[in-house]
Design a protein around this motif. Structure first.
Motif, PDB file in Angstrom:
ATOM      1  N   ARG A  25       0.714  -1.145  -0.122  1.00 21.04           N
ATOM      2  CA  ARG A  25      -0.085   0.119   0.014  1.00 21.04           C
ATOM      3  C   ARG A  25       0.870   1.246   0.034  1.00 21.04           C
ATOM      4  O   ARG A  25       0.824   2.196  -0.864  1.00 21.04           O
ATOM      5  CB  ARG A  25      -1.061  -0.141   1.318  1.00 21.04           C
ATOM      6  CG  ARG A  25      -2.227  -0.676   1.000  1.00 21.04           C
ATOM      7  CD  ARG A  25      -2.983  -0.406   2.044  1.00 21.04           C
ATOM      8  NE  ARG A  25      -4.719  -0.600   1.751  1.00 21.04           N
ATOM      9  CZ  ARG A  25      -5.508  -0.313   2.683  1.00 21.04           C
ATOM     10  NH1 ARG A  25      -5.164  -0.015   3.634  1.00 21.04           N
ATOM     11  NH2 ARG A  25      -6.945  -0.454   2.206  1.00 21.04           N
ATOM     12  N   PRO A  75      -4.513 -15.037  -1.061  1.00 18.43           N
ATOM     13  CA  PRO A  75      -5.205 -13.664  -0.408  1.00 18.43           C
ATOM     14  C   PRO A  75      -6.265 -13.190  -1.221  1.00 18.43           C
ATOM     15  O   PRO A  75      -7.306 -12.620  -0.570  1.00 18.43           O
ATOM     16  CB  PRO A  75      -3.954 -12.697  -0.575  1.00 18.43           C
ATOM     17  CG  PRO A  75      -2.589 -13.738  -0.536  1.00 18.43           C
ATOM     18  CD  PRO A  75      -3.250 -14.871  -1.436  1.00 18.43           C
ATOM     19  N   ARG A  76      -6.452 -13.116  -2.529  1.00 21.30           N
ATOM     20  CA  ARG A  76      -7.209 -12.555  -3.418  1.00 21.30           C
ATOM     21  C   ARG A  76      -8.602 -13.585  -3.335  1.00 21.30           C
ATOM     22  O   ARG A  76      -9.833 -13.024  -3.037  1.00 21.30           O
ATOM     23  CB  ARG A  76      -7.006 -12.656  -4.824  1.00 21.30           C
ATOM     24  CG  ARG A  76      -5.928 -11.781  -5.132  1.00 21.30           C
ATOM     25  CD  ARG A  76      -5.492 -12.086  -6.392  1.00 21.30           C
ATOM     26  NE  ARG A  76      -5.602 -11.011  -7.298  1.00 21.30           N
ATOM     27  CZ  ARG A  76      -5.443 -11.097  -8.896  1.00 21.30           C
ATOM     28  NH1 ARG A  76      -5.267 -12.461  -9.350  1.00 21.30           N
ATOM     29  NH2 ARG A  76      -5.687 -10.252  -9.507  1.00 21.30           N
ATOM     30  N   PHE A  96     -10.141 -13.470   0.395  1.00 19.56           N
ATOM     31  CA  PHE A  96     -10.426 -12.196   0.695  1.00 19.56           C
ATOM     32  C   PHE A  96     -11.726 -11.867   0.002  1.00 19.56           C
ATOM     33  O   PHE A  96     -12.760 -11.209   0.606  1.00 19.56           O
ATOM     34  CB  PHE A  96      -9.413 -11.209   0.636  1.00 19.56           C
ATOM     35  CG  PHE A  96      -9.550 -10.032   1.263  1.00 19.56           C
ATOM     36  CD1 PHE A  96      -9.590  -9.871   2.573  1.00 19.56           C
ATOM     37  CD2 PHE A  96      -9.908  -8.693   0.705  1.00 19.56           C
ATOM     38  CE1 PHE A  96      -9.995  -8.633   3.200  1.00 19.56           C
ATOM     39  CE2 PHE A  96     -10.116  -7.431   1.196  1.00 19.56           C
ATOM     40  CZ  PHE A  96     -10.146  -7.677   2.485  1.00 19.56           C
ATOM     41  N   LEU A  97     -11.658 -12.056  -1.258  1.00 19.28           N
ATOM     42  CA  LEU A  97     -12.825 -11.761  -1.911  1.00 19.28           C
ATOM     43  C   LEU A  97     -14.399 -12.473  -1.651  1.00 19.28           C
ATOM     44  O   LEU A  97     -15.149 -11.909  -1.633  1.00 19.28           O
ATOM     45  CB  LEU A  97     -12.568 -11.898  -3.500  1.00 19.28           C
ATOM     46  CG  LEU A  97     -11.372 -11.219  -4.146  1.00 19.28           C
ATOM     47  CD1 LEU A  97     -11.236 -11.395  -5.397  1.00 19.28           C
ATOM     48  CD2 LEU A  97     -11.991  -9.350  -3.884  1.00 19.28           C
ATOM     49  N   LEU A 105     -15.592  -5.801  -2.170  1.00 19.90           N
ATOM     50  CA  LEU A 105     -14.421  -5.387  -2.731  1.00 19.90           C
ATOM     51  C   LEU A 105     -14.510  -6.389  -4.006  1.00 19.90           C
ATOM     52  O   LEU A 105     -13.546  -6.291  -5.007  1.00 19.90           O
ATOM     53  CB  LEU A 105     -13.188  -6.041  -1.950  1.00 19.90           C
ATOM     54  CG  LEU A 105     -12.851  -4.869  -0.951  1.00 19.90           C
ATOM     55  CD1 LEU A 105     -11.777  -5.314  -0.148  1.00 19.90           C
ATOM     56  CD2 LEU A 105     -12.344  -3.753  -1.904  1.00 19.90           C
ATOM     57  N   ARG A 145     -14.242  -4.529  -7.425  1.00 24.91           N
ATOM     58  CA  ARG A 145     -13.265  -3.895  -7.539  1.00 24.91           C
ATOM     59  C   ARG A 145     -12.519  -4.897  -7.992  1.00 24.91           C
ATOM     60  O   ARG A 145     -11.592  -4.916  -9.091  1.00 24.91           O
ATOM     61  CB  ARG A 145     -12.692  -3.292  -6.477  1.00 24.91           C
ATOM     62  CG  ARG A 145     -13.366  -2.252  -5.968  1.00 24.91           C
ATOM     63  CD  ARG A 145     -12.751  -1.450  -4.897  1.00 24.91           C
ATOM     64  NE  ARG A 145     -11.808  -0.604  -5.206  1.00 24.91           N
ATOM     65  CZ  ARG A 145     -10.964   0.125  -4.562  1.00 24.91           C
ATOM     66  NH1 ARG A 145     -11.319   0.202  -3.108  1.00 24.91           N
ATOM     67  NH2 ARG A 145      -9.873   0.941  -4.876  1.00 24.91           N
ATOM     68  N   PRO A 178      -2.593  -7.915 -11.807  1.00 27.89           N
ATOM     69  CA  PRO A 178      -2.135  -7.840 -10.430  1.00 27.89           C
ATOM     70  C   PRO A 178      -1.144  -6.865 -10.049  1.00 27.89           C
ATOM     71  O   PRO A 178      -0.879  -6.508  -8.772  1.00 27.89           O
ATOM     72  CB  PRO A 178      -1.361  -9.462 -10.300  1.00 27.89           C
ATOM     73  CG  PRO A 178      -0.855  -9.602 -11.982  1.00 27.89           C
ATOM     74  CD  PRO A 178      -1.884  -8.776 -12.766  1.00 27.89           C
ATOM     75  N   PRO A 222      -1.206  -3.126 -10.725  1.00 27.05           N
ATOM     76  CA  PRO A 222      -1.167  -2.024 -10.850  1.00 27.05           C
ATOM     77  C   PRO A 222      -0.694  -1.021  -9.720  1.00 27.05           C
ATOM     78  O   PRO A 222      -1.254  -1.208  -8.710  1.00 27.05           O
ATOM     79  CB  PRO A 222      -2.799  -1.645 -10.981  1.00 27.05           C
ATOM     80  CG  PRO A 222      -3.275  -2.805 -10.278  1.00 27.05           C
ATOM     81  CD  PRO A 222      -2.332  -3.771 -10.194  1.00 27.05           C
ATOM     82  N   ALA A 266      -0.279   0.761  -7.116  1.00 29.30           N
ATOM     83  CA  ALA A 266      -1.271   1.623  -6.063  1.00 29.30           C
ATOM     84  C   ALA A 266      -0.055   2.410  -5.366  1.00 29.30           C
ATOM     85  O   ALA A 266      -0.144   3.489  -5.097  1.00 29.30           O
ATOM     86  CB  ALA A 266      -1.959   0.822  -5.079  1.00 29.30           C
TER      87      ALA A 266
END
Lengths: 318, 334
Positions: free
Chosen positions: A229, A277-278, A281-282, A288, A291, A299, A301, A303
């Protein structure tokens, strides 16, 4: 276990370099397979010639910078595809590294190296002291990288990785930013090579083979655990990933897995690190999912980059 | 991925890690229980890469233990690790062994021996399949290694092997050698081969390769040579077939540097038997376990070299082995 941590931290320097090209610049740079050995070879050759180990290490780093510049020039000025430019430099470096060392393996076992004081004190591999020292050094290096990426030049580099056309339209010389990033990246990789050679007690022509995969695995594993992040977390994750990678190898060995299966195991772990994790989590948080669905194939972009540069790149343009 | 939260990922990964850790600890405790039940000696074997000569050396090493009265699983425990050709893994293996409660470590091939020498200081380390342990800095000198590390060198009698070329083909003028530019052991042998060939009045043509896939082309690139000498090089051994096939097509004699090469299709060798070398290392290990000091145990080489011939292979190259050579042969490959 402690040894794996030490090795993980040293390779973390290499992973930082891979992070700069792979994540920040969005450039798959295969030069590292050669430049890691170049750093080791130059350092080893100078150390056996009686040079001060610190000077030798810095010279090894410098040689890596040169290798990076060559890949950069091939790519930007020679208009050679980035992947191919890296491969070309990597292949040439095999011969150059042999020339530097004069042979395929240069032992440093009885030489005075940067690791000698630690080894003589009995700190390496047995105590946490070397781990701590390496951790401090690698963390300091990470902070320097963080700082550099937040300077104007660093922001231009991040923007180059995000949207080259746009940042060029702002008047940034993207050839320059690419060459510079490749130079710094390979300098870090070569520094790792020089340190690892002194740590393991020899430089070997084959020590760089497959290192790019280790670097990528470290970046992906680490960022799966810590995320990316912020710039601080992203580069920290890379080092953590490098340590995790070594721990995985260590545990796989301790359990007595067939060595022939090791690479497949590494690949599976990285895939899991990317997917679990994806998926997990999703499923839990529907809000989310939208998104996630909007940009499922992308995978990385960055941020981090867009957050810190303030440059927002619409998904449609990517 | 960039938009998912850190905590979510950490949880998912922690779950994965915890499961893995449980599985791992379960496995590893099984392994250590077996070792601590009896008062057996535990020996760690760190092998650099899977290759026929190295595998043979390890087999010979274990055989020496068996012949000395050790029973595997009862009075001796072997922990085998293989670095799969990756240098950092060789270091990790050496460090793991340093932390384990082992009585002796066997390091097979140069990088593993260097890693063991660097990381293992309080347990005797025996090495094998190291061509030049002094040049590799593993021992101070071959006569007096000076530390906890000693072992056997696989230095071949290169001059005697080159002499086989002129014995089979007295008219040979050009000797080709293909070897890996990434292996010190090969360079040492090629240097010796150059000298030996010069003494026999032969010219040497060389090609280097960086992976086994390049061997065929490199052999073809040797051009018009009368014979090919194959050094004990890991790449050459793993891709020997491509050298042999080119030689058969073109009628070039191939002389190997160890018995594995002759089994793989070379005409003859006078050389190292890696199983025998491993056995010799095993005998040294047994002496160390009985109290001998590695620091004063000279590095051993194979004392007597065995002639191994492959008459059928020689025929495929278009040559006939002299009767005198067949009479000397200890092993004839059918």
């Amino acid at each position: 276990m402690i040894g794996a941590l030490e090795l993980g931290l040293l390779y973390g320097v290499m992973a930082l370099g891979v992070y700069l090209t792979f994540r920040v610049l969005n450039f798959p740079d295969l030069t590292v397979d050669g430049s890691l050995t170049t750093g080791a070879a130059v350092a080893a050759a100078l150390i056996t010639a009686g040079q001060n180990p610190l000077v030798a290490t810095l010279a090894g780093t410098g040689a890596g910078v040169v290798a990076g510049v060559i890949t950069g020039l091939l790519h930007t000025k020679g208009k050679i595809d980035g992947l191919l430019a890296g491969i070309l430099t990597m292949i040439a470096l095999w011969s150059i590294n042999l020339r530097i060392m004069g042979k395929a393996n240069t032992p440093l076992l009885r030489e005075e190296t940067l690791m000698s004081p630690l080894r003589d004190a009995g700190w390496i591999g047995k105590t946490w002291i070397a781990v701590l020292i390496f951790a401090v050094l690698v963390f300091a290096l990470k902070l320097v990288v963080d700082w550099f990426l937040s300077t104007d030049l660093g922001l231009a580099i991040q923007a180059t990785g995000n949207n080259e056309q746009m940042i060029r339209s702002f008047g940034v010389n993207t050839d320059g930013t690419k060459i510079l990033t490749l130079a710094i990246s390979n300098g870090l990789v070569a520094l790792a090579g020089a340190l690892v050679a002194q740590y393991q007690g020899f430089a070997d022509i084959s020590m760089g083979i497959g290192v790019i995969l280790i670097g990528l695995a470290s970046v992906i594993l680490g960022q799966a655990v810590l995320g990316q992040r912020t710039l601080f977390m992203a580069s920290l994750a890379v080092i953590v990933g490098s340590i995790l990678y070594r721990l995985i190898i260590f545990f796989a060995l301790s359990v007595g897995l067939n060595p022939n299966d090791m690479r497949a195991i590494t690949a599976i772990l990285v895939v899991l690190a990317l997917l679990l994790p994806r998926w997990g989590f999703l499923k839990k948080i529907p809000s989310l999912r939208d998104r996630g669905n909007r940009r499922p194939k992308d995978p990385e972009p960055d941020a981090v980059a867009s957050a810190t540069t303030g440059v927002t790149v619409p998904a449609a343009e990517r | 991925m960039a938009v998912t939260s850190i905590r979510g990922k950490a949880l998912a990964f922690a779950g994965l890690a915890a499961t893995a850790a449980l599985a791992l600890s379960a496995c590893s405790s099984d392994g250590s229980d077996a070792g601590s039940e009896s008062d057996s000696v535990s020996v760690g074997i760190s092998q650099f890469v899977q290759a026929p000569p190295l595998d043979a050396a390890v087999a010979g090493f274990k055989q020496a233990f068996a012949d000395a009265g050790y029973v595997e699983g009862e009075t001796v425990e072997f922990t085998e690790q293989n670095a799969n050709g990756e240098v950092p893994t060789a270091t990790t293996i050496a460090q793991t062994f340093a932390g384990d409660d082992l009585d002796l470590v066997l390091a097979v091939a140069t990088p593993s021996a260097q890693a063991a020498m660097q990381n293992i200081t309080d347990v005797p380390v025996l090495f094998t399949a190291v061509t030049d342990p002094v040049a590799a800095d593993i021992v101070e000198s071959n006569e007096a290694p000076g530390s906890n590390v000693t072992g056997t060198s696989d230095m071949s009698p290169v001059a005697e092997q080159i002499a086989l070329v002129t014995e089979i083909d007295p008219g040979a003028k050009k000797l080709g050698i293909v070897y890996s530019s990434g292996e010190v052991n090969s360079e040492v042998q090629v240097e010796l081969a150059r000298e030996a060939a010069a003494a026999e009045g032969m010219e040497v043509v060389e090609q280097t390769v960086t992976n086994a896939g390049e061997l065929k082309q490199a052999t073809e690139a040797l051009g018009d040579v009368d014979a090919i000498y194959t050094p004990s090089d890991n790449l050459v051994v793993s891709g020997l077939g491509s050298i042999i096939s080119v030689a058969e097509e073109r009628g070039i004699l191939v002389i190997g540097s160890d018995a594995q090469h002759v089994e793989g299709g070379a005409a003859a060798t006078l050389g190292i038997d890696y199983e025998q070398l491993g056995y010799q290392t095993g005998e040294m290990a047994v002496r160390v376990l009985e109290g001998a000091d590695p620091a004063t145990m000279a590095v051993e080489t194979q004392g007597e070299f065995e002639m191994t011939v492959n008459p059928a292979a020689a025929e495929r190259f278009g040559f006939e082995l002299p009767q005198e050579m067949l009479d000397r042969a200890a092993n004839v490959i059918e």
